[in-house]
Design an enzyme around this catalytic site. Structure first.
Site, PDB file in Angstrom:
ATOM      1  N   LYS A 199      15.914   4.145 -14.657  1.00  0.00           N
ATOM      2  CA  LYS A 199      16.547   4.965 -15.694  1.00  0.00           C
ATOM      3  C   LYS A 199      15.525   5.777 -16.462  1.00  0.00           C
ATOM      4  O   LYS A 199      15.838   6.386 -17.469  1.00  0.00           O
ATOM      5  CB  LYS A 199      17.328   4.061 -16.664  1.00  0.00           C
ATOM      6  CG  LYS A 199      18.452   3.294 -15.983  1.00  0.00           C
ATOM      7  CD  LYS A 199      19.054   2.254 -16.932  1.00  0.00           C
ATOM      8  CE  LYS A 199      19.936   1.278 -16.170  1.00  0.00           C
ATOM      9  NZ  LYS A 199      19.953  -0.045 -16.802  1.00  0.00           N
ATOM     10  N   ARG A 205       1.682  -4.455 -10.111  1.00  0.00           N
ATOM     11  CA  ARG A 205       1.388  -3.658  -8.923  1.00  0.00           C
ATOM     12  C   ARG A 205       2.072  -2.324  -9.142  1.00  0.00           C
ATOM     13  O   ARG A 205       3.274  -2.291  -9.414  1.00  0.00           O
ATOM     14  CB  ARG A 205       1.974  -4.357  -7.701  1.00  0.00           C
ATOM     15  CG  ARG A 205       1.989  -3.502  -6.465  1.00  0.00           C
ATOM     16  CD  ARG A 205       0.614  -3.467  -5.799  1.00  0.00           C
ATOM     17  NE  ARG A 205       0.726  -3.272  -4.389  1.00  0.00           N
ATOM     18  CZ  ARG A 205      -0.012  -3.922  -3.493  1.00  0.00           C
ATOM     19  NH1 ARG A 205      -0.894  -4.817  -3.871  1.00  0.00           N
ATOM     20  NH2 ARG A 205       0.128  -3.683  -2.222  1.00  0.00           N
ATOM     21  N   HIS A 252      -8.110  -3.574  -6.520  1.00  0.00           N
ATOM     22  CA  HIS A 252      -7.306  -4.742  -6.184  1.00  0.00           C
ATOM     23  C   HIS A 252      -8.229  -5.947  -6.332  1.00  0.00           C
ATOM     24  O   HIS A 252      -8.643  -6.561  -5.346  1.00  0.00           O
ATOM     25  CB  HIS A 252      -6.781  -4.594  -4.752  1.00  0.00           C
ATOM     26  CG  HIS A 252      -5.642  -5.521  -4.416  1.00  0.00           C
ATOM     27  ND1 HIS A 252      -5.104  -6.409  -5.329  1.00  0.00           N
ATOM     28  CD2 HIS A 252      -4.945  -5.688  -3.278  1.00  0.00           C
ATOM     29  CE1 HIS A 252      -4.130  -7.089  -4.742  1.00  0.00           C
ATOM     30  NE2 HIS A 252      -4.009  -6.672  -3.494  1.00  0.00           N
ATOM     31  N   ARG A 273       3.016  -9.962   0.360  1.00  0.00           N
ATOM     32  CA  ARG A 273       2.002 -11.028   0.384  1.00  0.00           C
ATOM     33  C   ARG A 273       1.387 -11.274  -0.979  1.00  0.00           C
ATOM     34  O   ARG A 273       1.205 -12.414  -1.399  1.00  0.00           O
ATOM     35  CB  ARG A 273       0.883 -10.676   1.359  1.00  0.00           C
ATOM     36  CG  ARG A 273       1.355 -10.670   2.786  1.00  0.00           C
ATOM     37  CD  ARG A 273       0.696  -9.521   3.516  1.00  0.00           C
ATOM     38  NE  ARG A 273       1.471  -9.170   4.692  1.00  0.00           N
ATOM     39  CZ  ARG A 273       1.297  -9.728   5.873  1.00  0.00           C
ATOM     40  NH1 ARG A 273       0.388 -10.653   6.053  1.00  0.00           N
ATOM     41  NH2 ARG A 273       2.041  -9.377   6.885  1.00  0.00           N
ATOM     42  N   THR A 274       1.025 -10.178  -1.646  1.00  0.00           N
ATOM     43  CA  THR A 274       0.410 -10.351  -2.963  1.00  0.00           C
ATOM     44  C   THR A 274       1.398 -11.073  -3.879  1.00  0.00           C
ATOM     45  O   THR A 274       1.050 -12.014  -4.601  1.00  0.00           O
ATOM     46  CB  THR A 274       0.012  -8.980  -3.545  1.00  0.00           C
ATOM     47  OG1 THR A 274      -0.894  -8.352  -2.651  1.00  0.00           O
ATOM     48  CG2 THR A 274      -0.661  -9.124  -4.894  1.00  0.00           C
TER      49      THR A 274
END
Ligand SMILES: [Zn+2]
Lengths: 153, 304
Positions: free
Chosen positions: B82, B103, B131, B53-54
């Site tokens: 990696k 995020r 957030h 959603r974000t």
């Protein structure tokens, strides 16, 4: 008078005398400074010595070692009343009270295992110094008790 | 407002918040007027953990401003696998984009990332940390429904790990609000959040039962109690059941109570609540787009 006599008892030629440590904190002070005797330093410790100012205090004398500013910063967190005397040729050449800094960088490990400062990233831990503890500037975790246990080695 | 990065709700003053919310209402009332605001802008999406959603709402927001996205894609296929550091990743990607959304599962990751980039960076959620853009859309929704002053708000659920709760509670200290926190003892607000609220001069009340305060609330903000926080299923069941609401529960509430939830919900809000006038969580989710448009517009230089 008391202080003077104690200094005279075990005068050191070169090094640092940390006085007015809260009673019982001397070993934590040594831990902070990374001093455990294995490097051959000559260390004298007085614990729970009677003191006018503190009631009971600890005193630590370390020969041939002068403290850096960042060491003093951390020292201030667990021994806020400490006085530090730098000794050269048996004379006190520098005498200061420790000062609580606003921040300490690269000295304490954040206890939050999910904090970015505990990962393999080019970042130093950084804590804001609060009245009664410290706070990670990355993840906001607050440490109030036993700061000495979080010292980075 | 001229912020370079949006890392934490703590950096937002009342004036900053109102500027973003005003711009968002302006956008919501006439989205077409903003359609070509940033025709060449590229938003870099760095999602080190999934958050559909974000991510979708940021994509929608930049596209509705006329821009586009560059997306790192799932971590499994990226150089992160990696062993590349986050610091290096953001330094590389800043060269591809005009602003970044990060995020990341680690707390403090967004703050660290800003130490390595010059383009604006938005924290899209850092572990259990912050957030802030969710908070802005929450505030937008609260303002639409109940106003932001003389407000009594209940925040219920997992208050310990819920970063949306932490950001929101802090942001609300900028306004004349009374905050009530309702949770099981094991999921109470963490010490650092309580410290911030106290520092901000806010008096907070903590409860274990919703009944105590439900009738006084203007807004009830519900969050999910996560099963994985509990050592065994029966313990979870016992606790979670106490923090579920349905239409019957809400009979004790004010007629104009607004119920919110950052979504996704599991079973903490029964479907019969959707049919009541209290339900506002879908509108809240939709508000993500105008609010993120407003923020991006400002970070990309929409003020000039
Ligand atoms: Zn931390």
């Amino acid at each position: 008078m008391t202080d003077d006599r104690q200094l005279r008892v075990s005068k050191i030629e070169n090094g640092t005398v940390i006085d007015h440590i809260a009673g019982g904190q001397a070993l934590n002070v040594l831990a902070i400074l990374g001093i455990d005797g294995t490097a051959g330093e000559v260390v004298s410790i007085g614990m729970n010595v009677p003191s006018d100012r503190l009631g009971r205090k600890d005193v630590v004398k370390v020969e041939n070692r002068e403290l850096s500013q960042s060491e003093l910063d951390v020292l201030s967190l667990i021994a806020p009343a400490a006085t530090v005397n730098i000794i050269r040729d048996y004379d006190v050449v520098d005498k200061h009270l420790v000062e609580r800094p606003d921040h300490v960088t690269g000295i304490l490990q954040c206890p939050n295992h999910n904090c970015i400062t505990t990962e393999e990233e080019p970042v130093d831990s950084r804590f804001e110094v609060l009245d009664d503890g410290v706070r990670c500037e990355y993840c906001d975790t607050i440490i109030r008790e036993n700061l000495a246990a979080h010292i980075l080695v | 407002m001229r912020q370079d990065h949006i890392i934490s709700a703590k950096q937002l003053s009342r004036a900053d918040i109102e500027t973003v919310l005003d711009r968002a209402s302006d956008i919501a009332s006439d989205p077409g007027a903003y359609a070509d605001r940033h025709p060449n802008a590229l938003l870099g999406l760095l999602f080190f953990e999934p958050s559909t959603r974000t991510k979708m709402s940021f994509s929608a927001a930049i596209k509705r401003l006329g821009g586009d996205i560059v997306d790192m894609g799932p971590v499994e296929y990226s150089s992160v696998k990696k062993g590349e550091s986050l610091a290096d990743t953001v330094r590389v990607v800043e060269g591809y984009a005009d602003a970044l959304v990060l995020r990341h599962p680690s707390e403090g990751s967004a703050k660290m990332a800003t130490e390595h980039v010059d383009v604006p960076l938005i924290n899209g959620g850092d572990g259990a940390g912050q957030h802030p853009t969710q908070t802005l859309l929450d505030l937008y929704t609260i303002r639409e429904n109940a106003g932001l002053d003389d407000l009594t708000i209940g925040i219920m659920g997992d208050l310990k790990y819920g970063r949306t709760v932490h950001s929101l509670a802090y942001a609300l200290t900028n306004f004349d609000t009374r905050q009530h926190f309702v949770s099981p003892d094991s999921l109470k607000l963490p010490r650092n959040v309580r410290y911030d609220l106290h520092e901000a001069g806010s008096s907070i009340k903590e409860h274990t039962e919703l009944d105590d305060i439900l009738p006084s609330l203007d807004v009830l903000y519900v969050t999910r109690i996560q099963r994985e926080r509990f050592p065994d299923e029966s313990e979870y069941r016992e606790v979670a059941g106490q923090y579920q609401i349905d239409a019957g529960t809400l009979e004790a509430a004010k007629d104009d109570l607004t119920v919110m939830h950052p979504l996704p919900r599991v079973d903490e809000i029964a479907y019969d609540v959707d049919e009541t006038s209290h339900a506002n969580y879908f509108q809240q989710a939709h508000n993500a787009v105008p609010v993120r448009m407003a923020l991006l517009d400002m970070l990309l230089g929409g003020d000039q």
